[in-house]
Scaffold this active site. Structure first.
Site, PDB file in Angstrom:
ATOM      1  N   THR A   9       0.845  -1.194   0.000  1.00  0.00           N
ATOM      2  CA  THR A   9       0.000   0.000   0.000  1.00  0.00           C
ATOM      3  C   THR A   9       0.878   1.240   0.000  1.00  0.00           C
ATOM      4  O   THR A   9       2.042   1.190   0.427  1.00  0.00           O
ATOM      5  CB  THR A   9      -0.921   0.032   1.244  1.00  0.00           C
ATOM      6  OG1 THR A   9      -1.801   1.162   1.149  1.00  0.00           O
ATOM      7  CG2 THR A   9      -0.136   0.152   2.540  1.00  0.00           C
ATOM      8  N   ARG A  10       0.316   2.340  -0.490  1.00  0.00           N
ATOM      9  CA  ARG A  10       0.966   3.654  -0.351  1.00  0.00           C
ATOM     10  C   ARG A  10       0.245   4.485   0.711  1.00  0.00           C
ATOM     11  O   ARG A  10       0.558   5.651   0.912  1.00  0.00           O
ATOM     12  CB  ARG A  10       0.953   4.400  -1.697  1.00  0.00           C
ATOM     13  CG  ARG A  10       1.728   3.668  -2.769  1.00  0.00           C
ATOM     14  CD  ARG A  10       1.839   4.403  -4.086  1.00  0.00           C
ATOM     15  NE  ARG A  10       2.421   3.513  -5.088  1.00  0.00           N
ATOM     16  CZ  ARG A  10       3.720   3.203  -5.136  1.00  0.00           C
ATOM     17  NH1 ARG A  10       4.561   3.738  -4.269  1.00  0.00           N
ATOM     18  NH2 ARG A  10       4.171   2.368  -6.055  1.00  0.00           N
ATOM     19  N   ASN A  11      -0.716   3.878   1.381  1.00  0.00           N
ATOM     20  CA  ASN A  11      -1.514   4.570   2.386  1.00  0.00           C
ATOM     21  C   ASN A  11      -0.783   4.527   3.734  1.00  0.00           C
ATOM     22  O   ASN A  11      -0.683   3.480   4.373  1.00  0.00           O
ATOM     23  CB  ASN A  11      -2.887   3.881   2.482  1.00  0.00           C
ATOM     24  CG  ASN A  11      -3.840   4.582   3.427  1.00  0.00           C
ATOM     25  OD1 ASN A  11      -3.438   5.118   4.456  1.00  0.00           O
ATOM     26  ND2 ASN A  11      -5.120   4.550   3.098  1.00  0.00           N
ATOM     27  N   ALA A  12      -0.277   5.689   4.159  1.00  0.00           N
ATOM     28  CA  ALA A  12       0.506   5.753   5.401  1.00  0.00           C
ATOM     29  C   ALA A  12      -0.327   5.345   6.614  1.00  0.00           C
ATOM     30  O   ALA A  12       0.197   4.784   7.582  1.00  0.00           O
ATOM     31  CB  ALA A  12       1.060   7.165   5.589  1.00  0.00           C
ATOM     32  N   ASP A  74      -7.796  -5.609   0.766  1.00  0.00           N
ATOM     33  CA  ASP A  74      -8.811  -4.893   0.000  1.00  0.00           C
ATOM     34  C   ASP A  74      -9.995  -4.757   0.935  1.00  0.00           C
ATOM     35  O   ASP A  74     -10.409  -5.731   1.559  1.00  0.00           O
ATOM     36  CB  ASP A  74      -9.191  -5.642  -1.276  1.00  0.00           C
ATOM     37  CG  ASP A  74     -10.047  -4.761  -2.195  1.00  0.00           C
ATOM     38  OD1 ASP A  74      -9.804  -3.546  -2.244  1.00  0.00           O
ATOM     39  OD2 ASP A  74     -10.960  -5.293  -2.846  1.00  0.00           O
ATOM     40  N   SER A  75     -10.473  -3.558   1.059  1.00  0.00           N
ATOM     41  CA  SER A  75     -11.545  -3.351   2.026  1.00  0.00           C
ATOM     42  C   SER A  75     -12.535  -2.354   1.482  1.00  0.00           C
ATOM     43  O   SER A  75     -12.254  -1.624   0.534  1.00  0.00           O
ATOM     44  CB  SER A  75     -10.968  -2.857   3.360  1.00  0.00           C
ATOM     45  OG  SER A  75     -10.094  -1.774   3.142  1.00  0.00           O
ATOM     46  N   GLY A 158     -11.931   7.560   4.288  1.00  0.00           N
ATOM     47  CA  GLY A 158     -13.001   6.851   3.591  1.00  0.00           C
ATOM     48  C   GLY A 158     -14.366   7.152   4.196  1.00  0.00           C
ATOM     49  O   GLY A 158     -14.741   8.307   4.406  1.00  0.00           O
ATOM     50  N   TYR A 159     -15.094   6.084   4.503  1.00  0.00           N
ATOM     51  CA  TYR A 159     -16.478   6.225   4.983  1.00  0.00           C
ATOM     52  C   TYR A 159     -16.568   6.285   6.519  1.00  0.00           C
ATOM     53  O   TYR A 159     -17.672   6.279   7.067  1.00  0.00           O
ATOM     54  CB  TYR A 159     -17.325   5.054   4.457  1.00  0.00           C
ATOM     55  CG  TYR A 159     -17.388   4.992   2.941  1.00  0.00           C
ATOM     56  CD1 TYR A 159     -18.327   5.737   2.234  1.00  0.00           C
ATOM     57  CD2 TYR A 159     -16.501   4.199   2.222  1.00  0.00           C
ATOM     58  CE1 TYR A 159     -18.384   5.691   0.839  1.00  0.00           C
ATOM     59  CE2 TYR A 159     -16.546   4.145   0.832  1.00  0.00           C
ATOM     60  CZ  TYR A 159     -17.482   4.893   0.144  1.00  0.00           C
ATOM     61  OH  TYR A 159     -17.528   4.849  -1.230  1.00  0.00           O
ATOM     62  N   ASP A 160     -15.426   6.371   7.185  1.00  0.00           N
ATOM     63  CA  ASP A 160     -15.418   6.397   8.653  1.00  0.00           C
ATOM     64  C   ASP A 160     -16.349   7.447   9.274  1.00  0.00           C
ATOM     65  O   ASP A 160     -16.999   7.172  10.290  1.00  0.00           O
ATOM     66  CB  ASP A 160     -13.994   6.618   9.193  1.00  0.00           C
ATOM     67  CG  ASP A 160     -13.120   5.369   9.085  1.00  0.00           C
ATOM     68  OD1 ASP A 160     -13.670   4.266   8.967  1.00  0.00           O
ATOM     69  OD2 ASP A 160     -11.877   5.508   9.130  1.00  0.00           O
TER      70      ASP A 160
END
EC number: 3.6.1.66
Length: 202
Positions: A9-12, A74-75, A158-160
């Site tokens: 992932t590139r998501n820190a 994947d979420s 995201g949808y949090d």
């Protein structure tokens, strides 16, 4: 690079999450790196019909390209009133990738006429671990809750901000990181991988 595992992932925020979970569970001797820390390789588009297919494809690509054990996830959000959508399309629900605000607005619009008692939803995460020349493991975590009508909270992504977990009055975006890790779909999936990650560390 022994004792290194690549989180594809590139998501820190996802990297931080896996590092915190490993630390909280006392897993030592494992260095978690992300895609920004390795040489670039061609990443295949996410074309799987399920979270599991996408996670496994990403982990296989990363392990093959780098020679490192690779974890990929994947979420997404599955809204009951939308027949489980956005599902695997969660990150690109508006038709382009990663525009969290637009995706969230679209879901809120699609649910505008849905009464509160039918606004159930679940966050789903499939996580895959692929060891080069070795085993492939795929696990799943789910987190049930309800979708509210307006954003609340600044944590998460995201949808949090519109997801209130069952048994909670705050949104996922109002929980602190440790609380979220303990309960979230990704936390559950990553903890299910822990026995396999612990084996890599030893």
């Amino acid at each position: 690079m022994s004792g290194t595992v690549l989180l594809a992932t590139r998501n820190a925020k996802k990297l931080g999450e896996l590092r915190r979970i490993l630390a909280a569970e006392g897993v030592a001797g494992l260095d978690v790196v992300g895609l920004a820390d390795v040489e670039e390789f061609p990443e295949a588009p996410e074309t799987g019909a399920t979270f599991e297919e996408n996670a496994l494809a990403k982990a296989r690509d990363a392990a093959a390209a780098t020679g490192l054990p690779a974890v990929a996830d994947d979420s997404g959000l599955a809204a009951d009133a939308l027949n489980g959508m956005p599902g695997v399309l969660s990150a690109r629900w508006v038709g382009r990738h990663g525009d969290d605000d637009a995706n969230l607005d679209l879901v809120l619009g699609q649910l505008a006429d849905v009464p509160d008692e039918r606004r159930g939803a679940g966050f789903v995460c499939a996580a895959a671990l692929v060891v080069p020349g070795g085993a492939e493991t795929v696990v799943r975590g789910e987190w049930r809750g309800t979708l509210i009508r307006e954003r609340r909270g600044a944590n998460g992504f995201g949808y949090d901000p519109i997801f209130v977990p069952d048994g909670e009055s705050r949104t996922s975006a109002e929980l602190d990181p440790a609380e979220k890790d303990a309960a979230s779909h990704r936390g559950r999936a990553l903890r299910a991988l822990l026995p396999h990650l612990t084996a890599l560390a030893s």
